[in-house]
Write a protein that holds these residues in place. Structure first.
Motif, PDB file in Angstrom:
ATOM      1  N   TRP A  24       0.757  -0.979   0.417  1.00  0.00           N
ATOM      2  CA  TRP A  24      -0.189  -0.226  -0.564  1.00  0.00           C
ATOM      3  C   TRP A  24       1.007   1.697   0.709  1.00  0.00           C
ATOM      4  N   ASN A  25       2.315   1.398   0.773  1.00  0.00           N
ATOM      5  CA  ASN A  25       2.984   2.593   0.823  1.00  0.00           C
ATOM      6  C   ASN A  25       3.153   2.652  -0.666  1.00  0.00           C
ATOM      7  N   ILE A  28       0.059   5.158  -0.670  1.00  0.00           N
ATOM      8  CA  ILE A  28      -0.084   6.528  -0.136  1.00  0.00           C
ATOM      9  C   ILE A  28       1.153   5.820   0.626  1.00  0.00           C
ATOM     10  N   ASN A  29       1.175   7.732   1.365  1.00  0.00           N
ATOM     11  CA  ASN A  29       2.499   7.535   2.207  1.00  0.00           C
ATOM     12  C   ASN A  29       1.635   6.924   3.760  1.00  0.00           C
ATOM     13  N   LEU A  30       2.471   6.042   3.750  1.00  0.00           N
ATOM     14  CA  LEU A  30       1.516   5.156   5.201  1.00  0.00           C
ATOM     15  C   LEU A  30       2.868   5.944   5.893  1.00  0.00           C
ATOM     16  N   VAL A  31       3.968   5.359   5.812  1.00  0.00           N
ATOM     17  CA  VAL A  31       5.474   5.181   6.281  1.00  0.00           C
ATOM     18  C   VAL A  31       6.578   6.327   5.251  1.00  0.00           C
ATOM     19  N   SER A  32       7.816   6.365   6.018  1.00  0.00           N
ATOM     20  CA  SER A  32       8.630   7.028   5.279  1.00  0.00           C
ATOM     21  C   SER A  32       8.816   6.081   4.331  1.00  0.00           C
ATOM     22  N   PRO A  33       9.680   6.273   2.575  1.00  0.00           N
ATOM     23  CA  PRO A  33       9.649   5.320   1.659  1.00  0.00           C
ATOM     24  C   PRO A  33      11.259   4.753   2.694  1.00  0.00           C
ATOM     25  N   ARG A  34      12.163   5.269   3.293  1.00  0.00           N
ATOM     26  CA  ARG A  34      13.046   5.113   4.000  1.00  0.00           C
ATOM     27  C   ARG A  34      12.988   4.143   5.064  1.00  0.00           C
ATOM     28  N   ASP A  35      12.133   3.910   5.375  1.00  0.00           N
ATOM     29  CA  ASP A  35      11.888   3.013   6.512  1.00  0.00           C
ATOM     30  C   ASP A  35      10.725   1.265   6.023  1.00  0.00           C
ATOM     31  N   LEU A  36      11.287   1.113   4.733  1.00  0.00           N
ATOM     32  CA  LEU A  36      10.762  -0.061   4.558  1.00  0.00           C
ATOM     33  C   LEU A  36      11.315  -1.093   4.903  1.00  0.00           C
TER      34      LEU A  36
END
Length: 195
Positions: A24-25, A28-36
């Motif tokens: 889902w990220n 839509i921006n659920l968490v920062s992409p760098r946190d994935l």
């Protein structure tokens, strides 16, 4: 509560949550992409550290500004406690509904603003990165059952936020060190009332 300390069904549900969140990220921006690449350390473990602070008598949780479900959905999965997830962003609320379904979490999603939602009367109210404490307490108090507790992870400005909040509120404050961020503090607030 570390990953290895969790029961297998809880670990499996959290793995399913991570897989869904990752998909889902992209939309839509659920968490920062760098946190994935470090979801467990940055978000899951951060939420799980609140579980031991939940009073044993608690029967219902409410998470305000749930966003990606952190910490509310994670706590629902880990504790099995019925949890209200309050998120006014309709897209994030849709994610939360799907995440609750996929993980079989005992969660109810409210796609509404916490300020206008009818009181939930939760035994524990959580919120992570929603607002400074002075702005957060009116929302939390609205949804807190008598005798309930607030659990708020706060950053390096926790003491300044407490000082500001005490201008309009009285509360019993307990501080716990965060195991995921040395500059953060976990606040457990009880006896919350307007000054």
């Amino acid at each position: 509560m570390k990953r290895d300390d969790l029961a297998q069904p809880v670990r499996e549900a959290l793995d399913a949550y991570i897989a869904l969140l990752t998909r889902w990220n992209e939309r839509i921006n659920l968490v920062s992409p760098r946190d994935l690449t470090r979801l467990w350390e940055r978000h899951i473990d951060d939420a799980l550290q609140l579980a031991p602070l939940i009073p044993a008598s608690a029967k219902c949780l409410a998470d305000l500004g749930s966003g990606a479900g952190i910490p509310g959905l994670i706590l629902a999965i880990a504790t099995g406690l019925p949890t209200h997830l309050v998120e006014r962003d309709q897209r994030k609320a849709a994610f939360l509904r799907e995440a609750a379904r996929v993980t079989a979490a005992p969660a109810t999603v409210h796609a509404a603003d916490a300020a206008t939602l009818p009181p939930l009367r939760a035994d524990v109210v959580t919120a992570r990165a929603l607002a400074p404490l002075a702005a957060l307490l009116p929302l939390a108090a609205r949804h807190l059952a008598p005798g309930g507790a607030c659990l708020f992870p706060k950053g390096a400005k926790a003491e300044a936020e407490l000082t500001e909040a005490r201008a309009g509120w009285t509360m019993r404050v307990e501080r716990f060190p965060s195991r995921t961020d040395p500059s953060a503090t976990l606040l457990r607030l009880t006896e919350v009332a307007r000054a």
